[in-house]
Enzyme design. Structure first.
Site, short mmCIF file in Angstrom:
data_model
loop_
_atom_site.label_atom_id
_atom_site.label_comp_id
_atom_site.label_asym_id
_atom_site.label_seq_id
_atom_site.Cartn_x
_atom_site.Cartn_y
_atom_site.Cartn_z
N TRP A 35 51.06 25.88 -59.57
CA TRP A 35 50.86 25.26 -60.88
C TRP A 35 51.62 25.96 -62.00
O TRP A 35 51.39 25.67 -63.16
CB TRP A 35 49.35 25.28 -61.22
CG TRP A 35 48.51 24.69 -60.13
CD1 TRP A 35 48.15 23.39 -59.98
CD2 TRP A 35 47.91 25.39 -59.03
NE1 TRP A 35 47.37 23.22 -58.86
CE2 TRP A 35 47.20 24.44 -58.26
CE3 TRP A 35 47.90 26.73 -58.62
CZ2 TRP A 35 46.50 24.78 -57.11
CZ3 TRP A 35 47.21 27.08 -57.48
CH2 TRP A 35 46.52 26.11 -56.73
N ASP A 36 52.51 26.89 -61.67
CA ASP A 36 53.15 27.73 -62.68
C ASP A 36 52.11 28.52 -63.47
O ASP A 36 52.28 28.78 -64.66
CB ASP A 36 54.02 26.89 -63.62
CG ASP A 36 54.99 27.74 -64.44
OD1 ASP A 36 55.27 28.89 -64.04
OD2 ASP A 36 55.43 27.28 -65.50
N TYR A 37 51.04 28.91 -62.80
CA TYR A 37 49.98 29.72 -63.41
C TYR A 37 50.28 31.21 -63.23
O TYR A 37 49.48 31.97 -62.72
CB TYR A 37 48.63 29.40 -62.79
CG TYR A 37 47.96 28.13 -63.24
CD1 TYR A 37 48.29 27.51 -64.45
CD2 TYR A 37 46.97 27.54 -62.47
CE1 TYR A 37 47.66 26.35 -64.86
CE2 TYR A 37 46.33 26.36 -62.87
CZ TYR A 37 46.68 25.77 -64.06
OH TYR A 37 46.03 24.62 -64.47
#
Length: 632
Positions: A313-315
Site C-alpha cells: 500500500w506504499d505504507y
C-alpha cells in the site's frame, strides 16, 4: 556557547538538529512567545534562496522543505538545489553559501528536495581550527559533504577533499533514482545517512543501504542493508533465499533518530520494491517497514519492530520516530514513538523494541490477484485508536455537496474493493484509506514530555488503486498516477477518488487534522481540523474540513504548537492543552515543511518556516524562508 550544543545537548535558544534534539522531539523550552501574545506575531523578514524550478527551467520541480538549524550563532539551511546557506539570525542576511553543483538537468521523480543539514563540533580540535564546527549535507546525487560552519568552505581533511561517496555497494545506479533528501544523523562522532529510492519503477532499483562515516575523517565505518541477505543476518529465516537476493529498496529516506547515551540509532525503513506488488517477496518481509535499532558505533543489529507486514500500500515509515520518556506501570521508561501512514501510533521500549501499549495481530483482507499473497494479519495498537478514525468507507458514507457527486462517489466505492484498511490492490480497483499521503507522513510528530503529549498532523484522504495486467493496454483515468513496476505481472494506476462536479474527495471530512495523544494512557486528548482546501472559500462550513498536510508540528514551553504544511498557504499556532487555534498568518506559498524556533543573540525569539510549495500537493514552488517575531 556550550561546546556540546552540536553534540545533542542544545542550549535553550538553539535548534541544532532537524528535530531540535537528536531524538527528534521538536520541543523548545522558549517562552517569550506564549498563548497570551502569539496573536501579535508578525513577519519580520523574508529570505529568498533564488533556487526554484517550476519544471520548465529544469526538468524537475523544486520543493523547498528544509527545517533550518540554529547554532554557533548562525542559521543554516539547504535548498532543493542542495545549496547550503548560512544566515544572520536577526536579519536573515546571507553570510555564506555553498553550491555542490548537482546536475539540475537530471529528471528526479521525487522532485528537487532537501529537508535540511546536520551539524557537529569536534571538541578535540583546537579552539579556532578550521572545520572544528562542521555542517554536513547529504545530496541528491549521493554525496556526503562536510563544510566549515564559519566559512562554508569544504573540510578538506574529510574523505576526498570534503566529500564522501554514498554509492558504495550499489550496482547499476541510475541517475535520479537514488539520492538523499533528508539530513544525516550525527551521533558520537559518526555520521549516518539513508537514501531516497524512486517508487514504483520496478523490481530492479538500488538497494536501500544505510552508510556510516567517521565525522572527522570521512572514513567509512559500516554499512547496513535492510534486507537480510545472508543466513547469519537477523530476520533471514522469514525470507526465501531467492526473494532476499533479488529484493531491493526498503531504504531509510526520512529522518533518523539517535540516542547517544545508549549508542543507538533508530532507522525508519520503507517498502521493498515495488510498492504495490509483493509476489516476488513473499512473507512479512523483515526488516522493511520497521523501526530498526542499530549500534551507532558499529552498525550491529539490536532489535526491530515491524509496523506493516508485506507492504502492498506504499505504507512505508515516512514519519521520523521520536524519542521520549513515558510513565508505564508506575515507572519511567525510555521510549520511542513511531506513527505510520496507516494512522496507527506505536510506542516502543527504546532498549528492547517491545510495545509499551498492547498491540494485537488482526486478520486483514486477502488478495485476489494471481501471484500475490497478502499477509494474513497486521499489527493493530489497542490503547490508541487509529488517528485517522474509522478506516472503512461504505458507499452510504460517500461525501459530496451535490447529488451528482454523492451518487458518483457512492457508485465508485461500490464498484471497488473497499474492505477497510489493508484492502489489497485489485484489478477492479481498491479503496485504500488512508492513502499513501497518510495518516502520518514525513511531517512526523512533536512531543511535550512534561505534559505527556504527542502532537501530529493526520491526513484523511483515500486512494483508488488498480492493477493492470502487463499484457493489457493502459487507459488512464483523469488525475491518475502510473507505476510501471517492471519485472512484475502488473502495472498500477492510483488516484484520489473525487466527485466529478466539484472535485472534492469522496470521503467525509475532515481531510486533515491535528491530533494530541496522551502518552500516559495512549488515548486521544483532542483533535481539530487544520488547514483549508483551496477553492472552498465560499462554501459555508468548509473551514472545518481541514486539508492534507505535508510538514510537521513543533511545540514550545509557551504552551504552543506551531504547524504549517497545509494547502491554504498559512502557518498556525494552537493551544497545546486544548487544540484551540490562536494565530494564523499567510505565507507567500505553501509551507510544506516543519517550522523551528530559536532565540537570537539579541534575545528575540523567532519562528521560521520554509514556504516552498509542494509538487505533490499541487502547490506552486517558491524559495521563501519566512521569519516571525513579536514587535519590539
Amino acid at each position: 556557547m556550550s561546546t556540546e550544543s552540536a553534540l545533542g545537548f542544545p542550549n535553550d535558544g538553539e535548534w541544532p538538529a532537524y528535530g531540535r534534539d537528536p531524538g527528534g522531539a521538536r520541543h523548545s523550552p522558549l517562552t517569550q512567545i506564549d498563548r497570551d501574545n502569539v496573536s501579535r506575531l508578525q513577519n519580520v523578514w523574508t529570505f529568498h534562496t533564488g533556487d526554484i524550478s517550476d519544471g520548465r527551467n529544469h526538468p524537475t520541480p523544486s520543493n523547498f522543505e528544509a527545517t533550518p538549524l540554529y547554532l554557533f550563532g548562525t542559521l543554516y539551511l539547504s535548498t532543493g538545489f542542495d545549496r547550503v546557506i548560512a544566515l544572520d539570525p536577526d536579519t536573515g542576511a546571507q553570510r555564506w553559501a555553498f553550491d555542490p553543483k548537482i546536475n539540475l538537468d537530471v529528471r528526479r521523480p521525487g522532485g528537487l528536495t532537501s529537508r535540511g543539514v546536520a551539524a557537529w563540533e569536534d571538541i578535540w580540535a583546537p579552539a579556532h581550527a578550521p572545520c572544528r564546527r562542521r555542517i554536513f549535507l547529504a545530496t541528491l546525487d549521493a554525496r556526503l559533504i562536510a563544510l566549515d560552519a564559519l566559512t562554508g568552505k569544504l573540510c578538506t581533511d574529510f574523505a576526498d577533499g570534503g566529500t564522501a561517496s554514498v554509492k558504495g555497494g550499489l550496482d547499476d545506479l541510475e541517475a535520479g533514482h537514488f539520492g538523499m533528501t533528508s539530513p544525516p544523523a550525527v551521533v558520537n562522532g559518526v555520521v549516518i545517512v539513508g537514501s531516497s529510492v524512486v517508487d514504483g519503477v520496478g523490481v530492479a532499483v538500488p538497494k536501500g543501504l544505510v552508510h556510516a562515516f567517521d565525522a572527522r575523517t570521512g572514513a567509512a565505518k559500516w554499512t547496513w542493508d535492510p534486507i537480510p541477505r545472508r543466513p547469519s543476518d537477523p530476520g533471514y529465516d522469514a525470507w526465501s533465499p531467492k526473494d532476499a537476493a533479488r529484493t531491493r529498496a526498503a531504504n531509510v529516506w526520512t529522518v533518523i533518530a539517535v540516542d547517544a547515551k545508549r549508542d543507538l540509532v533508530f532507522l525508519p525503513t520503507s517498502s521493498p520494491a515495488p510498492d504495490y506488488y509483493g509476489g516476488l517477496r513473499k512473507g512479512p518481509g523483515p526488516h522493511a517497514d520497521s523501526i530498526v535499532a542499530l549500534r551507532a558505533s558499529t552498525g550491529k543489529f539490536v532489535w526491530a519492530y515491524q509496523l506493516v507486514h508485506h507492504n502492498l500500500w506504499d505504507y512505508d515509515i515516512a514519519a521520523p520516530p521520536a524519542l521520549t520518556v513515558v510513565r508505564h506501570h508506575g515507572r519511567k521508561v525510555p521510549a520511542i514513538a513511531a506513527a505510520g501512514k496507516t494512522g496507527f501510533l506505536f510506542v516502543l521500549d527504546r532498549e528492547t523494541g517491545v510495545p509499551l501499549f498492547p498491540v494485537e495481530e488482526r486478520p486483514v483482507p486477502a488478495s485476489d490477484l494471481p501471484g500475490e499473497e497478502a499477509y494474513a494479519t497486521q499489527p493493530f495498537p489497542i490503547a490508541t485508536p487509529n488517528l485517522v478514525g474509522d478506516t472503512t468507507i461504505p458507499p452510504a458514507s460517500a461525501f459530496g455537496l451535490t447529488p451528482g457527486d454523492v451518487a458518483a462517489c457512492a457508485r465508485l466505492i461500490a464498484e471497488a474493493r473497499s474492505e477497510g484498511i489493508f484492502t489489497p490492490v485489485s484489478r477492479r480497483g481498491s479503496i485504500q484509506f488512508p492513502g499513501p499521503v497518510g495518516g502520518v507522513n514525513w511531517g512526523g510528530m512533536a512531543i511535550d514530555e512534561a505534559r505527556g503529549l504527542l502532537i501530529t498532523a493526520v491526513n484523511r484522504l483515500p486512494d483508488l488503486v488498480r492493477a493492470i495486467p502487463r499484457d493489457e493496454a493502459y487507459v488512464p483515468f483523469p488525475g491518475e498516477a502510473f507505476y510501471e513496476q517492471t519485472g512484475t505481472p502488473y502495472r498500477v494506476g492510483r488516484r484520489v477518488p473525487v466527485g466529478p462536479e466539484l472535485g472534492l474527495p469522496c470521503t467525509q471530512p475532515p481531510f486533515g487534522k491535528l491530533v494530541a495523544v496522551d502518552l500516559g494512557t495512549g488515548r486521544i486528548r483532542w483533535e481539530v481540523p487544520v488547514g483549508r482546501l483551496p477553492g472552498t472559500e465560499q462554501i459555508p462550513g468548509a473551514e472545518r474540513w481541514g486539508s492534507a498536510t505535508l510538514g510537521g508540528p513543533i511545540v514550545t514551553d509557551g504552551g504552543l504548537a506551531f504547524i504549517a504544511g497545509t494547502m491554504d498557504d498559512a502557518i498556525r499556532a494552537f493551544d497545546i492543552d486544548t487544540g484551540k487555534e490562536l494565530w494564523k498568518a499567510p505565507l507567500p506559498a505553501g509551507g510544506q515543511a516543519t517550522p523551528m524556533t530559536y532565540r537570537s543573540p539579541h534575545g528575540k525569539q523567532f519562528v521560521i518556516i520554509a514556504a516552498g510549495g509542494s509538487t505533490f500537493l499541487g502547490r506552486p514552488p517558491s524559495d521563501a524562508l519566512v521569519a516571525f517575531a513579536l514587535p519590539d
